[in-house]
Design an enzyme around this catalytic site. Structure first.
Site, PDB file in Angstrom:
ATOM      1  N   TYR A 268      67.428  13.013  58.011  1.00  0.00           N
ATOM      2  CA  TYR A 268      66.292  12.278  57.425  1.00  0.00           C
ATOM      3  C   TYR A 268      65.445  13.078  56.446  1.00  0.00           C
ATOM      4  O   TYR A 268      64.463  12.555  55.922  1.00  0.00           O
ATOM      5  CB  TYR A 268      65.398  11.765  58.568  1.00  0.00           C
ATOM      6  CG  TYR A 268      66.181  10.959  59.548  1.00  0.00           C
ATOM      7  CD1 TYR A 268      66.696   9.719  59.193  1.00  0.00           C
ATOM      8  CD2 TYR A 268      66.477  11.462  60.808  1.00  0.00           C
ATOM      9  CE1 TYR A 268      67.465   8.987  60.073  1.00  0.00           C
ATOM     10  CE2 TYR A 268      67.252  10.725  61.698  1.00  0.00           C
ATOM     11  CZ  TYR A 268      67.741   9.501  61.325  1.00  0.00           C
ATOM     12  OH  TYR A 268      68.507   8.783  62.184  1.00  0.00           O
TER      13      TYR A 268
ATOM     14  N   ASP B  24      66.064  14.347  53.396  1.00  0.00           N
ATOM     15  CA  ASP B  24      66.117  13.986  51.976  1.00  0.00           C
ATOM     16  C   ASP B  24      65.205  12.795  51.700  1.00  0.00           C
ATOM     17  O   ASP B  24      64.357  12.846  50.814  1.00  0.00           O
ATOM     18  CB  ASP B  24      67.565  13.632  51.570  1.00  0.00           C
ATOM     19  CG  ASP B  24      68.556  14.684  52.006  1.00  0.00           C
ATOM     20  OD1 ASP B  24      68.524  15.780  51.449  1.00  0.00           O
ATOM     21  OD2 ASP B  24      69.351  14.405  52.930  1.00  0.00           O
TER      22      ASP B  24
ATOM     23  N   GLN C  69      56.862   7.645  59.912  1.00  0.00           N
ATOM     24  CA  GLN C  69      56.485   9.000  59.482  1.00  0.00           C
ATOM     25  C   GLN C  69      55.039   9.392  59.825  1.00  0.00           C
ATOM     26  O   GLN C  69      54.783  10.474  60.328  1.00  0.00           O
ATOM     27  CB  GLN C  69      56.723   9.146  57.980  1.00  0.00           C
ATOM     28  CG  GLN C  69      57.532  10.349  57.619  1.00  0.00           C
ATOM     29  CD  GLN C  69      57.719  10.480  56.110  1.00  0.00           C
ATOM     30  OE1 GLN C  69      57.017   9.890  55.302  1.00  0.00           O
ATOM     31  NE2 GLN C  69      58.683  11.289  55.722  1.00  0.00           N
TER      32      GLN C  69
ATOM     33  N   ARG D 255      62.529  20.842  62.923  1.00  0.00           N
ATOM     34  CA  ARG D 255      63.827  21.233  62.366  1.00  0.00           C
ATOM     35  C   ARG D 255      63.855  20.922  60.879  1.00  0.00           C
ATOM     36  O   ARG D 255      62.943  20.268  60.354  1.00  0.00           O
ATOM     37  CB  ARG D 255      64.940  20.474  63.090  1.00  0.00           C
ATOM     38  CG  ARG D 255      65.002  19.017  62.686  1.00  0.00           C
ATOM     39  CD  ARG D 255      66.106  18.262  63.408  1.00  0.00           C
ATOM     40  NE  ARG D 255      66.463  17.062  62.658  1.00  0.00           N
ATOM     41  CZ  ARG D 255      67.169  16.068  63.138  1.00  0.00           C
ATOM     42  NH1 ARG D 255      67.603  16.136  64.385  1.00  0.00           N
ATOM     43  NH2 ARG D 255      67.478  15.022  62.385  1.00  0.00           N
ATOM     44  N   GLY D 256      64.925  21.312  60.221  1.00  0.00           N
ATOM     45  CA  GLY D 256      65.129  20.895  58.823  1.00  0.00           C
ATOM     46  C   GLY D 256      64.078  21.476  57.914  1.00  0.00           C
ATOM     47  O   GLY D 256      63.768  22.665  57.962  1.00  0.00           O
ATOM     48  N   GLU D 257      63.511  20.596  57.099  1.00  0.00           N
ATOM     49  CA  GLU D 257      62.593  21.073  56.061  1.00  0.00           C
ATOM     50  C   GLU D 257      61.257  20.332  56.140  1.00  0.00           C
ATOM     51  O   GLU D 257      60.186  20.927  56.181  1.00  0.00           O
ATOM     52  CB  GLU D 257      63.274  20.810  54.718  1.00  0.00           C
ATOM     53  CG  GLU D 257      62.522  21.299  53.535  1.00  0.00           C
ATOM     54  CD  GLU D 257      63.370  21.221  52.274  1.00  0.00           C
ATOM     55  OE1 GLU D 257      64.571  21.571  52.302  1.00  0.00           O
ATOM     56  OE2 GLU D 257      62.822  20.810  51.232  1.00  0.00           O
TER      57      GLU D 257
ATOM     58  N   SER E  79      59.939  18.206  58.550  1.00  0.00           N
ATOM     59  CA  SER E  79      59.158  18.292  59.800  1.00  0.00           C
ATOM     60  C   SER E  79      58.574  19.689  59.960  1.00  0.00           C
ATOM     61  O   SER E  79      57.509  19.858  60.565  1.00  0.00           O
ATOM     62  CB  SER E  79      60.003  17.899  61.017  1.00  0.00           C
ATOM     63  OG  SER E  79      61.153  18.693  61.114  1.00  0.00           O
TER      64      SER E  79
HETATM   65  O1  TRH Z   1      66.327  15.235  59.654  1.00  0.00           O
HETATM   66  P1  TRH Z   1      66.392  16.631  59.157  1.00  0.00           P
HETATM   67  O2  TRH Z   1      67.331  17.496  59.842  1.00  0.00           O
HETATM   68  O3  TRH Z   1      66.739  16.568  57.646  1.00  0.00           O
HETATM   69  C1  TRH Z   1      67.168  17.458  56.664  1.00  0.00           C
HETATM   70  C2  TRH Z   1      68.384  16.878  55.981  1.00  0.00           C
HETATM   71  O4  TRH Z   1      69.466  16.968  56.827  1.00  0.00           O
HETATM   72  C3  TRH Z   1      68.691  17.601  54.720  1.00  0.00           C
HETATM   73  O5  TRH Z   1      69.938  17.228  54.199  1.00  0.00           O
HETATM   74  C4  TRH Z   1      68.628  19.071  54.921  1.00  0.00           C
HETATM   75  O6  TRH Z   1      68.770  19.659  53.702  1.00  0.00           O
HETATM   76  C5  TRH Z   1      67.300  19.417  55.517  1.00  0.00           C
HETATM   77  O7  TRH Z   1      67.156  18.779  56.787  1.00  0.00           O
HETATM   78  C6  TRH Z   1      67.056  20.879  55.620  1.00  0.00           C
HETATM   79  O8  TRH Z   1      64.935  17.321  59.260  1.00  0.00           O
HETATM   80  P2  TRH Z   1      63.596  17.095  58.449  1.00  0.00           P
HETATM   81  O9  TRH Z   1      63.708  17.662  57.075  1.00  0.00           O
HETATM   82  O10 TRH Z   1      62.537  17.612  59.272  1.00  0.00           O
HETATM   83  O11 TRH Z   1      63.421  15.522  58.309  1.00  0.00           O
HETATM   84  C7  TRH Z   1      63.045  14.683  59.345  1.00  0.00           C
HETATM   85  C8  TRH Z   1      62.197  13.554  58.798  1.00  0.00           C
HETATM   86  O12 TRH Z   1      62.051  12.551  59.784  1.00  0.00           O
HETATM   87  C9  TRH Z   1      60.789  13.989  58.423  1.00  0.00           C
HETATM   88  O13 TRH Z   1      60.362  13.311  57.260  1.00  0.00           O
HETATM   89  C10 TRH Z   1      59.941  13.518  59.597  1.00  0.00           C
HETATM   90  C11 TRH Z   1      60.676  12.272  59.977  1.00  0.00           C
HETATM   91  N1  TRH Z   1      60.490  11.787  61.351  1.00  0.00           N
HETATM   92  C12 TRH Z   1      59.873  10.553  61.548  1.00  0.00           C
HETATM   93  O14 TRH Z   1      59.441   9.921  60.571  1.00  0.00           O
HETATM   94  N2  TRH Z   1      59.758  10.079  62.814  1.00  0.00           N
HETATM   95  C13 TRH Z   1      60.191  10.757  63.901  1.00  0.00           C
HETATM   96  O15 TRH Z   1      60.056  10.265  65.037  1.00  0.00           O
HETATM   97  C14 TRH Z   1      60.800  12.038  63.680  1.00  0.00           C
HETATM   98  C15 TRH Z   1      61.293  12.821  64.855  1.00  0.00           C
HETATM   99  C16 TRH Z   1      60.937  12.509  62.398  1.00  0.00           C
END
Ligand code: TRH
Length: 394
Positions: free
Chosen positions: A18, A20, A260, A276-278, A280
């Site tokens: 999520y 991106d 979000q 995790r990711g970027e 969050s």
């Molecule tokens: O989901 P991620 O692991 O996403 C990314 C992508 O995989 C991408 O390709 C990669 O390059 C990157 O990681 C490093 O982790 P991230 O970035 O934290 O994204 C999660 C999103 O989901 C963030 O905008 C918060 C949102 N979210 C919600 O809206 N509700 C929820 O309950 C949760 C747990 C998260």
């Protein structure tokens, strides 16, 4: 060339998870709602988008949401006039026909490739670098988010830190939040932890540390990739939103994936956040609470360099013992980073050490958020739009 863009096209290909769409959606809303830009957000996977924004209808080719025109990005790409500002997120490759339309404009759009976030030093040297198109009369610019004034900064909505502080100071608002989420309010001596991570060999060990620890831990786990490991730890077939488990001093509750803004509030309301990711990870920083980052694992192991670069920046100003406690847990949590590898057995001690430095880490987290908040990515992007206009005019 105008000093501000009137229109902006953001292109988002959802590669996995999520992050991106999480980043693109945030940026789109900020440009539209805080800066009056007419934004079209092109997304190739509306079903993923819907997880973060439940009102999105994956069947609709065009819809409006939160002040943004959301477009399904599918082939063939429709013919249309390009926007003043074109943002290609994470090198997702613009449609050929759209690039041709950009090249055909008398006044070429400002074309930005929005890059991934990294705390590494080289980012400062690459931020804003031009990359001329090999055939077309177009220049793409690399725009790097980051943690120093020489980078593009971070996405931060106007007034977010004030809203967060008001929420954290308001016990009634917090209680209402927990109630709406279907979770009890925290007990006085409990550590409330949110846990958003990938599959992680260290997870069972961490859960065991919490179960066997002296103080109660209530762990809230959003629906997602951690659930099979969570279920296995509690000897269950599966874990799903609404399920609650108890072992020793650990209570674990599975939450639905929330919108979000509500996820932000979850981060604000918890004592410690595992992210995790970027995206969050950035939101955990704005929460002003201690956090633990499960960095997105890459095959060549470069993620560990990225992790250490961030830890070095983040720990600046922390007393050495607190910095060591933070790095110890972060390293253990990111361990070998792959499935099939024995969990790092030292996570138990690392967690205890982290907790022992809790108040110092909390103080530091608040100061860190404040320190970063002056470098807004959206504002920097708009400044850069002006800068490119001046370069072209000279
Ligand atoms: O989901 P991620 O692991 O996403 C990314 C992508 O995989 C991408 O390709 C990669 O390059 C990157 O990681 C490093 O982790 P991230 O970035 O934290 O994204 C999660 C999103 O989901 C963030 O905008 C918060 C949102 N979210 C919600 O809206 N509700 C929820 O309950 C949760 C747990 C998260």
């Amino acid at each position: 060339m105008p000093s501000r863009p009137t229109t902006c096209d953001i292109f988002c290909a959802v590669v996995d998870n999520y992050g991106d769409i999480g980043v693109c959606w945030r940026l789109a809303r900020q440009l539209a709602n805080e800066h009056g830009v007419a934004v079209r957000l092109w997304v190739d996977d509306l079903a993923s988008f819907r997880k973060l924004r439940p009102e999105i209808d994956p069947e609709l080719p065009v819809q409006n949401s939160g002040g943004v025109e959301v477009r399904r990005w599918a082939a063939p790409f429709p013919g249309m006039a390009p926007a003043d500002l074109v943002i290609e997120a994470f090198a997702c490759r613009l449609p050929e026909s759209y690039m041709a339309a950009m090249a055909a404009q008398a006044r070429k759009p400002v074309w930005i490739n929005l890059e991934h976030l990294s705390a590494e030093d080289w980012v400062e040297g690459c931020h804003k670098l031009p990359s001329p198109h090999p055939q077309l009369p177009l220049v793409k610019y690399y725009f790097f988010p980051g943690f120093t004034p020489q980078t593009g900064g971070l996405l931060l909505e106007r007034g977010l830190l004030a809203r967060r502080e008001a929420f954290q100071r308001d016990p009634q608002a917090m209680a209402a939040f927990w109630q709406a989420l279907g979770a009890p309010s925290p007990k006085p001596d409990e550590a409330r932890v949110s846990l958003f991570c990938y599959e992680n060999p260290a997870l069972p060990e961490l859960l065991a540390a919490w179960a066997e620890g002296d103080a109660p831990v209530c762990c809230l786990v959003p629906e997602g990739r951690a659930l099979p490991q969570l279920a296995a730890f509690f000897g269950q077939e599966q874990a799903a939103p609404g399920h609650a488990f108890k072992r020793g001093n650990l209570e674990a509750r599975v939450l639905p994936f929330v919108e979000q803004e509500r996820y932000d509030m979850l981060l604000w309301a918890c004592d410690i956040n595992f992210v995790r990711g970027e995206d969050s990870c950035v939101r955990a920083q704005w929460a002003g609470r201690p956090f633990v980052w499960h960095i997105y694992p890459q095959h060549d192991g470069v993620h560990m360099q990225k992790l250490r670069a961030f830890m070095a920046r983040y720990c600046t100003g922390l007393p050495p013992d607190a910095a060591q406690a933070l790095c110890g847990l972060w390293e253990a949590w990111n361990g070998e980073g792959r499935q099939g590898v024995a969990p790092p057995l030292h996570i138990h001690g690392a967690w205890n050490d982290f907790r022992a430095h809790g108040s110092m880490l909390r103080q530091h987290a608040t100061a860190w958020a404040q320190q970063l908040s002056g470098n807004s990515l959206a504002l920097n992007l708009l400044d850069f739009f002006r800068e490119v206009g001046k370069i072209r005019a000279s």
